[in-house]
Write a protein that holds these residues in place. Structure first.
Motif, mmCIF file in Angstrom:
data_model
loop_
_atom_site.group_PDB
_atom_site.id
_atom_site.type_symbol
_atom_site.label_atom_id
_atom_site.label_comp_id
_atom_site.label_asym_id
_atom_site.label_seq_id
_atom_site.Cartn_x
_atom_site.Cartn_y
_atom_site.Cartn_z
ATOM 1 N N VAL A 14 -1.057 2.919 2.215
ATOM 2 C CA VAL A 14 -0.632 2.404 3.512
ATOM 3 C C VAL A 14 -1.248 1.020 3.676
ATOM 4 O O VAL A 14 -2.199 0.658 2.985
ATOM 5 C CB VAL A 14 -1.087 3.326 4.674
ATOM 6 N N ARG A 15 -0.687 0.249 4.621
ATOM 7 C CA ARG A 15 -1.230 -1.078 4.911
ATOM 8 C C ARG A 15 -2.422 -0.961 5.863
ATOM 9 O O ARG A 15 -2.448 -0.101 6.741
ATOM 10 C CB ARG A 15 -0.160 -1.939 5.601
ATOM 11 N N ASP A 16 -3.388 -1.857 5.728
ATOM 12 C CA ASP A 16 -4.543 -1.850 6.624
ATOM 13 C C ASP A 16 -4.159 -2.095 8.082
ATOM 14 O O ASP A 16 -4.835 -1.652 9.002
ATOM 15 C CB ASP A 16 -5.580 -2.888 6.152
ATOM 16 N N THR A 17 -3.044 -2.786 8.285
ATOM 17 C CA THR A 17 -2.623 -3.112 9.651
ATOM 18 C C THR A 17 -1.648 -2.093 10.247
ATOM 19 O O THR A 17 -1.280 -2.209 11.407
ATOM 20 C CB THR A 17 -1.942 -4.495 9.683
ATOM 21 N N ALA A 34 -4.648 5.476 -0.410
ATOM 22 C CA ALA A 34 -5.155 4.114 -0.618
ATOM 23 C C ALA A 34 -4.732 3.200 0.528
ATOM 24 O O ALA A 34 -3.638 3.337 1.072
ATOM 25 C CB ALA A 34 -4.622 3.564 -1.938
ATOM 26 N N VAL A 35 -5.617 2.263 0.892
ATOM 27 C CA VAL A 35 -5.296 1.265 1.912
ATOM 28 C C VAL A 35 -5.256 -0.102 1.239
ATOM 29 O O VAL A 35 -6.200 -0.486 0.537
ATOM 30 C CB VAL A 35 -6.353 1.245 3.036
ATOM 31 N N VAL A 36 -4.158 -0.822 1.447
ATOM 32 C CA VAL A 36 -4.016 -2.145 0.832
ATOM 33 C C VAL A 36 -3.826 -3.202 1.911
ATOM 34 O O VAL A 36 -3.386 -2.905 3.015
ATOM 35 C CB VAL A 36 -2.823 -2.191 -0.157
ATOM 36 N N ASP A 37 -4.178 -4.447 1.571
ATOM 37 C CA ASP A 37 -3.967 -5.554 2.507
ATOM 38 C C ASP A 37 -2.621 -6.232 2.231
ATOM 39 O O ASP A 37 -1.832 -5.745 1.413
ATOM 40 C CB ASP A 37 -5.137 -6.546 2.452
ATOM 41 N N ALA A 38 -2.396 -7.365 2.902
ATOM 42 C CA ALA A 38 -1.091 -8.027 2.811
ATOM 43 C C ALA A 38 -0.751 -8.424 1.378
ATOM 44 O O ALA A 38 0.414 -8.467 0.993
ATOM 45 C CB ALA A 38 -1.075 -9.255 3.714
ATOM 46 N N GLU A 39 -1.771 -8.698 0.587
ATOM 47 C CA GLU A 39 -1.526 -9.105 -0.809
ATOM 48 C C GLU A 39 -1.483 -7.915 -1.756
ATOM 49 O O GLU A 39 -1.427 -8.096 -2.973
ATOM 50 C CB GLU A 39 -2.613 -10.082 -1.290
ATOM 51 N N GLY A 40 -1.566 -6.711 -1.199
ATOM 52 C CA GLY A 40 -1.499 -5.521 -2.049
ATOM 53 C C GLY A 40 -2.829 -5.161 -2.680
ATOM 54 O O GLY A 40 -2.901 -4.283 -3.538
ATOM 55 N N ARG A 41 -3.905 -5.828 -2.259
ATOM 56 C CA ARG A 41 -5.235 -5.497 -2.802
ATOM 57 C C ARG A 41 -5.760 -4.216 -2.171
ATOM 58 O O ARG A 41 -5.613 -4.005 -0.966
ATOM 59 C CB ARG A 41 -6.225 -6.636 -2.505
ATOM 60 N N LEU A 42 -6.407 -3.408 -2.957
ATOM 61 C CA LEU A 42 -7.004 -2.178 -2.473
ATOM 62 C C LEU A 42 -8.219 -2.531 -1.612
ATOM 63 O O LEU A 42 -9.151 -3.187 -2.078
ATOM 64 C CB LEU A 42 -7.436 -1.364 -3.700
ATOM 65 N N VAL A 43 -8.209 -2.132 -0.336
ATOM 66 C CA VAL A 43 -9.338 -2.490 0.534
ATOM 67 C C VAL A 43 -10.098 -1.274 1.056
ATOM 68 O O VAL A 43 -11.114 -1.418 1.720
ATOM 69 C CB VAL A 43 -8.883 -3.365 1.729
#
Ligand SMILES: Nc1ncnc2c1ncn2[C@@H]1O[C@H](COP(=O)(O)OP(=O)(O)O)[C@@H](O)[C@H]1O
Ligand SMILES: [Mg+2]
Length: 357
Positions: free
Chosen positions: A306-309, A327-336
């Motif tokens: 899912v997206r962090d936002t 998994a949580v990813v940011d706008a660039e698809g990085r795992l955060v």
């Protein structure tokens, strides 16, 4: 110079330059209001009352970054409209500074101010004050006529914004032939006709029925997605505020109590007054995945992401169904990070305070 400094200091949305800001704005009503502040630091409510003055706006400082929907929320009489009028200089603040695109508005001459309002500011009020003897088309074209725009140009532009607010086909109707919601759409179209940089809306939907009101809120969000204006929107309705806001400023008795994103206000209310507003808010609609996620644990294999936002409410089903961390990813698809079903269930069931443990 001043602008650069303010941009650095602004915590705003971060990435965007500040469009509008004010510093230590005061507006006092009553006898000798203008001289009262001179030589005085910051009189409290008691001192003002003792002097027989109304502190409609008291020492308000804020920054509105470009493209943000900035909501001023407060109960009736808390000073919202007075603050907005100070920001557009429809009234003179008793003290303080207003900076629009880095320029000190309080130093602008009367003519200059009229030009700025005419070309760069749009305003919508609760009582939409359409001209009853003019058609929708002529009402919307009216501000352009004042600007001296040629008839063919202003009619073309009016048609464009009428379509934008969903009133195509009603160009030749008169205000009395329209519902309240439609009239407010005309008001919105009229305020957009000149293509304002800064859009002030003072309780624009407060007089509308709840259903129409929801519709207009959605409409504003749709318009904003296209137009990306800098918006100062006033409401006394906290639900409306969290639905629309990038950030919310909460006013009480003329002063700012707290400024923050809906999430910040809910997670960290500065006072019990703010907490009172946030208490009944459905958290899953406001809180994002980011606020509930945990550090990424490489021992897990993830089957979904899912997206962090993302709002918790929008992804809760997916995460709970997966039965394990996602998994949580940011706008660039990085795992955060990762987010587990447990804290989501806690939030949905109203257990704990809704913050990550
Ligand atoms: N022209 C005025 N003269 C005296 N008092 C005023 C005037 N305008 C507003 N006030 C007072 O200032 C306070 C803030 O009013 P207002 O800005 O209209 O609040 P809001 O928009 O939040 O309902 C109120 O106490 C109101 O009575
Ligand atoms: Mg008001």
């Amino acid at each position: 110079m001043v602008l650069a400094e303010q941009q650095r200091q602004s915590d705003g949305a971060g990435q965007h330059p500040v469009k509008l800001s004010c510093r230590h704005i005061w507006k006092l009503f009553g006898q000798d209001a203008d001289t009262f502040l001179k030589g005085r630091a910051t009189p409290d409510a008691e001192a003002l009352a003792a002097a027989g003055l109304v502190g409609a706006v008291r020492d308000v400082s804020l920054d509105v970054p470009e493209g943000e929907i900035f909501i001023v929320m407060g109960l009736s009489g808390s000073g919202k409209s007075t603050l907005l009028r100070c920001l557009s200089r429809l009234i003179e603040p008793t003290a303080g500074e207003v900076l629009f695109e880095g320029r000190d508005l309080l130093k602008a001459g009367e003519r200059e101010m009229i030009e700025i309002r005419r070309h760069k500011m749009g305003m919508v009020f609760q009582n939409f004050a359409l001209l009853p003897h003019l058609s929708v088309l002529d009402n919307v074209a009216f501000p352009l006529a004042i600007q001296g725009v040629s008839k063919s140009k202003r009619i073309a532009r009016a048609r464009e914004v009428i379509e934008l607010v969903g009133l195509k086909g009603r160009e030749l109707s008169y205000p009395r032939q329209l519902s309240g919601g439609q009239q407010q759409r005309v008001g919105i179209a009229r305020s957009l006709a000149v293509g304002p940089e800064l859009w002030f809306l003072d309780e624009p939907f407060s007089a509308l029925d709840p259903l129409i009101r929801r519709e207009m809120q959605a409409e504003l969000q749709r318009l904003q997605a296209v137009l990306k204006k800098t918006i100062v929107f006033i409401t006394h309705d906290f639900d409306e505020a969290i639905r629309l806001a990038d950030r919310i400023a909460i006013m009480k008795d003329g002063a700012l109590v707290q400024v923050g994103t809906p999430e910040e206000l809910i997670l960290h209310p500065a006072t019990s007054y703010v907490a009172e507003f946030t208490r009944d808010v459905q958290r899953s609609k406001v809180m994002s995945v980011r606020s509930l996620m945990q550090p990424f644990n490489s021992a897990h294999t993830f089957i979904g992401q899912v997206r962090d936002t993302d709002k918790i409410g929008a992804v809760a089903g997916q995460i709970i169904e997966s039965g394990r961390p996602v998994a949580v990813v940011d706008a660039e698809g990085r795992l955060v990070g990762e987010i587990a079903p447990g804290p989501i269930l806690d939030m949905l069931l109203g257990r704990g305070n809704g913050a990550a443990a």
